[in-house]
Design an enzyme around this catalytic site. Structure first.
Site, PDB file in Angstrom:
ATOM      1  N   CYS A 213       0.797  -1.226   0.000  1.00 17.91           N
ATOM      2  CA  CYS A 213       0.000   0.000   0.000  1.00 17.91           C
ATOM      3  C   CYS A 213       0.832   1.280   0.000  1.00 17.91           C
ATOM      4  O   CYS A 213       0.291   2.360  -0.243  1.00 17.91           O
ATOM      5  CB  CYS A 213      -0.941   0.005   1.208  1.00 17.91           C
ATOM      6  SG  CYS A 213      -2.084  -1.385   1.232  1.00 17.91           S
ATOM      7  N   HIS A 292      12.480   1.262   5.147  1.00 17.11           N
ATOM      8  CA  HIS A 292      12.284  -0.151   4.841  1.00 17.11           C
ATOM      9  C   HIS A 292      12.775  -0.998   6.015  1.00 17.11           C
ATOM     10  O   HIS A 292      13.948  -0.972   6.362  1.00 17.11           O
ATOM     11  CB  HIS A 292      13.057  -0.524   3.574  1.00 17.11           C
ATOM     12  CG  HIS A 292      12.510  -1.729   2.870  1.00 17.11           C
ATOM     13  ND1 HIS A 292      12.257  -2.918   3.515  1.00 17.11           N
ATOM     14  CD2 HIS A 292      12.160  -1.927   1.569  1.00 17.11           C
ATOM     15  CE1 HIS A 292      11.783  -3.795   2.644  1.00 17.11           C
ATOM     16  NE2 HIS A 292      11.702  -3.218   1.455  1.00 17.11           N
ATOM     17  N   HIS A 378      -2.087  19.811   6.454  1.00 19.42           N
ATOM     18  CA  HIS A 378      -2.996  18.724   6.101  1.00 19.42           C
ATOM     19  C   HIS A 378      -2.258  17.388   6.171  1.00 19.42           C
ATOM     20  O   HIS A 378      -1.078  17.300   5.815  1.00 19.42           O
ATOM     21  CB  HIS A 378      -3.578  18.928   4.698  1.00 19.42           C
ATOM     22  CG  HIS A 378      -4.221  20.258   4.504  1.00 19.42           C
ATOM     23  ND1 HIS A 378      -5.464  20.563   5.027  1.00 19.42           N
ATOM     24  CD2 HIS A 378      -3.793  21.379   3.854  1.00 19.42           C
ATOM     25  CE1 HIS A 378      -5.774  21.810   4.692  1.00 19.42           C
ATOM     26  NE2 HIS A 378      -4.783  22.329   3.993  1.00 19.42           N
ATOM     27  N   HIS A 382      -2.600   6.993   5.048  1.00 20.93           N
ATOM     28  CA  HIS A 382      -3.139   5.862   4.294  1.00 20.93           C
ATOM     29  C   HIS A 382      -4.332   5.236   5.014  1.00 20.93           C
ATOM     30  O   HIS A 382      -4.236   4.849   6.178  1.00 20.93           O
ATOM     31  CB  HIS A 382      -2.039   4.814   4.093  1.00 20.93           C
ATOM     32  CG  HIS A 382      -2.549   3.488   3.635  1.00 20.93           C
ATOM     33  ND1 HIS A 382      -3.363   3.344   2.528  1.00 20.93           N
ATOM     34  CD2 HIS A 382      -2.378   2.229   4.128  1.00 20.93           C
ATOM     35  CE1 HIS A 382      -3.665   2.066   2.377  1.00 20.93           C
ATOM     36  NE2 HIS A 382      -3.078   1.371   3.336  1.00 20.93           N
ATOM     37  N   HIS A 411     -14.309   5.440   4.920  1.00 18.57           N
ATOM     38  CA  HIS A 411     -15.767   5.232   4.974  1.00 18.57           C
ATOM     39  C   HIS A 411     -16.378   5.185   3.581  1.00 18.57           C
ATOM     40  O   HIS A 411     -17.211   4.323   3.283  1.00 18.57           O
ATOM     41  CB  HIS A 411     -16.407   6.358   5.789  1.00 18.57           C
ATOM     42  CG  HIS A 411     -17.886   6.220   5.967  1.00 18.57           C
ATOM     43  ND1 HIS A 411     -18.795   6.706   5.043  1.00 18.57           N
ATOM     44  CD2 HIS A 411     -18.626   5.638   6.951  1.00 18.57           C
ATOM     45  CE1 HIS A 411     -20.019   6.434   5.454  1.00 18.57           C
ATOM     46  NE2 HIS A 411     -19.956   5.788   6.606  1.00 18.57           N
ATOM     47  N   ASN A 415     -10.316   0.715   1.756  1.00 14.78           N
ATOM     48  CA  ASN A 415      -8.866   0.708   1.566  1.00 14.78           C
ATOM     49  C   ASN A 415      -8.585   0.464   0.086  1.00 14.78           C
ATOM     50  O   ASN A 415      -8.693  -0.660  -0.401  1.00 14.78           O
ATOM     51  CB  ASN A 415      -8.239  -0.387   2.433  1.00 14.78           C
ATOM     52  CG  ASN A 415      -6.717  -0.456   2.285  1.00 14.78           C
ATOM     53  OD1 ASN A 415      -6.142   0.175   1.416  1.00 14.78           O
ATOM     54  ND2 ASN A 415      -6.083  -1.257   3.132  1.00 14.78           N
TER      55      ASN A 415
END
Length: 483
Positions: A213, A292, A378, A382, A411, A415
């Site tokens: 993702c 990572h 802002h 994710h 919502h 995802n």
């Protein structure tokens, strides 16, 4: 290749190098002549020349210094526009229909059905999310052909909208980066785009797979690196995930969670390093920071694609996932903090760090968590799930308004993997909250395990683009979500 062809190829390469680097090469003889003349002068003569020609000398040094500075600094990368995929209403799947569908397929036992129902209720997903046509079918069609159809529908629709809004000449796109973690056909998705839109033959195309993702930020980082090499051009970044062939039909609970969270979506972003594009661009890329944790076994295995005992393929999520995400986040913000935080916060963070090192024997002070609200206007966290957003809200001491875009994206769209951060940015624009000079932090987590950040600054008061994915429903948001 014959000798004449080799000569022509080499001549063309030398010509390209000469034209590209002509200003730099021009400086070499000028500096050489200047140094030779200076070397011929005695110390007294040099002193006299400087005395009577001081203004000319200062002017020359200033011109040379300024030229070298502007030629050596990296070129700015601008975000002209981006687009997020809005599926047709026929692909919506509410919770009730989801459970009914799961029962009809007949592959899940009673315990698995009860588990999925429980996860859905706690997920933070609403009843307006989307799944591909192949998953709606009874029985489902997890075929290669159906997966291609999903990819084409998402990617082409998103790109059509982006190209319509930007009016860009497609032959000027020199870099193409596509990321899709779980669907990597041959020819690749990037080749599919080249074929559909007839991009130039020498386009530098990349197809990123298996990166989870957070691959959307990785793709931006790669495009940014390429735009430092190739001047006056565009880079196209496409982020998506494919659900059709990755729906899990087994009964292992750790592998059922993705079924309840992942939904149909995708994004396309157009970047430019042309200085003339600054005026019409929305944002400027400021930083990318990648972390990572793959060298750690627990981190490497916490999001893992595998087969269960019945040889049914799915993605397993470890119970350690949130703890590992927290560690990855700490590492990432340790690198990002000095780049973005005001000096006041950096001093407090450093003072706490030094105090803990000096007084090891005594009770350690709690590590100081910098106030990132002072650095960013802002936050695009994710939308991996309610737990992910909750954890970052708590860890970074954010307010509900700072995670509103993430909660509402989860919502409304679920995802959508690597594209979720763009739905969140689109939400902020649709609400009319993006003002000139505002700084945006996009942060995403992915398998491997990775935590990646991208920082943007708004170049103007940003209005939502035509066909913004929220324009049809933004008036209904925010909605109350049970926590």
């Amino acid at each position: 290749m014959d000798e004449n062809a080799k000569i022509r190829k080499n001549v063309k390469l030398y010509y390209h190098y000469l034209i590209t680097n002509f200003p730099k090469l021009l400086l070499v003889p000028l500096i050489s002549v200047l140094l030779m003349n200076i070397s011929r002068l005695s110390l007294n003569q040099l002193s006299l020349h400087l005395h009577y020609n001081l203004l000319a000398f200062i002017f020359l040094v200033t011109v040379l210094g300024t030229t070298l500075f502007f030629m050596s600094r990296p070129r700015s990368v601008y975000l002209l526009d981006y687009s997020c995929y809005l599926p047709p209403s026929t692909l919506k799947l509410d919770h009730q229909k989801f459970m009914k569908h799961s029962i009809i397929t007949g592959t899940f036992n009673e315990s698995s059905l009860e588990f999925q129902s429980k996860i859905l209720k706690r997920s933070g997903l609403g009843d307006q999310t989307y799944l591909p046509e192949a998953v709606h079918s009874i029985p489902p069609r997890p075929t290669m052909a159906a997966a291609r159809e999903e990819a084409e529908q998402v990617i082409f629709s998103t790109l059509d909208s982006l190209f319509e809004n930007t009016k860009v000449n497609l032959k000027e796109i020199s870099v193409l980066v596509v990321n899709c973690s779980l669907f990597n056909p041959t020819p690749s998705l990037s080749s599919m785009i080249v074929n559909k839109y007839k991009l130039r033959e020498n386009v530098k195309s990349f197809n990123l797979g298996g990166m989870g993702c957070s691959a959307g930020v990785i793709a931006i980082d790669l495009a940014n690196d390429m735009l430092k090499i190739y001047r006056n051009t565009f880079a196209l970044v496409v982020s998506t995930e494919n659900i059709t062939q990755n729906w899990y039909f087994g009964n292992k609970k750790a592998m059922l969670i993705p079924n309840c969270l992942f939904r149909l979506g995708g994004s396309a972003v157009l970047l430019s390093n042309k200085s003339c594009d600054r005026k019409r661009s929305k944002y400027k890329l400021v930083h990318t920071v990648r972390t990572h944790k793959g060298s750690d076994e627990k981190a490497f295995n916490c999001v893992y694609q595998e087969q269960d005992e019945a040889l049914k393929t799915g993605v397993s999520l470890s119970k350690d996932l949130m703890a590992i995400a927290g560690e990855a986040l700490k590492t990432n913000i340790t690198t990002l903090g000095p780049l973005v935080l005001p000096m006041s916060e950096q001093i407090l963070f450093f003072a706490t760090f030094v105090a803990n090192k000096l007084f090891k024997a005594k009770k350690k002070m709690r590590p100081y968590v910098p106030d990132f609200k002072l650095a960013f206007d802002h936050f695009c966290i994710h939308a991996g799930g309610r737990a992910v957003i909750d954890e970052l809200e708590k860890s970074l001491r954010l307010l509900p308004k700072h995670v509103e875009a993430s909660r509402m994206t989860l919502h409304r769209f679920g995802n959508t993997s690597s594209s979720s951060i763009w739905y969140e940015l689109a939400y902020t624009e649709a609400k009319g909250r993006m003002k000139k000079g505002n700084r945006v932090w996009q942060i995403a987590f992915g398998s491997g395990f990775k935590c990646n950040s991208a920082v943007w600054v708004a170049l103007r008061d940003v209005e939502p683009s035509v066909n913004n994915s929220w324009e049809h429903c933004i008036h209904r948001y925010p909605v109350k979500v049970d926590l």
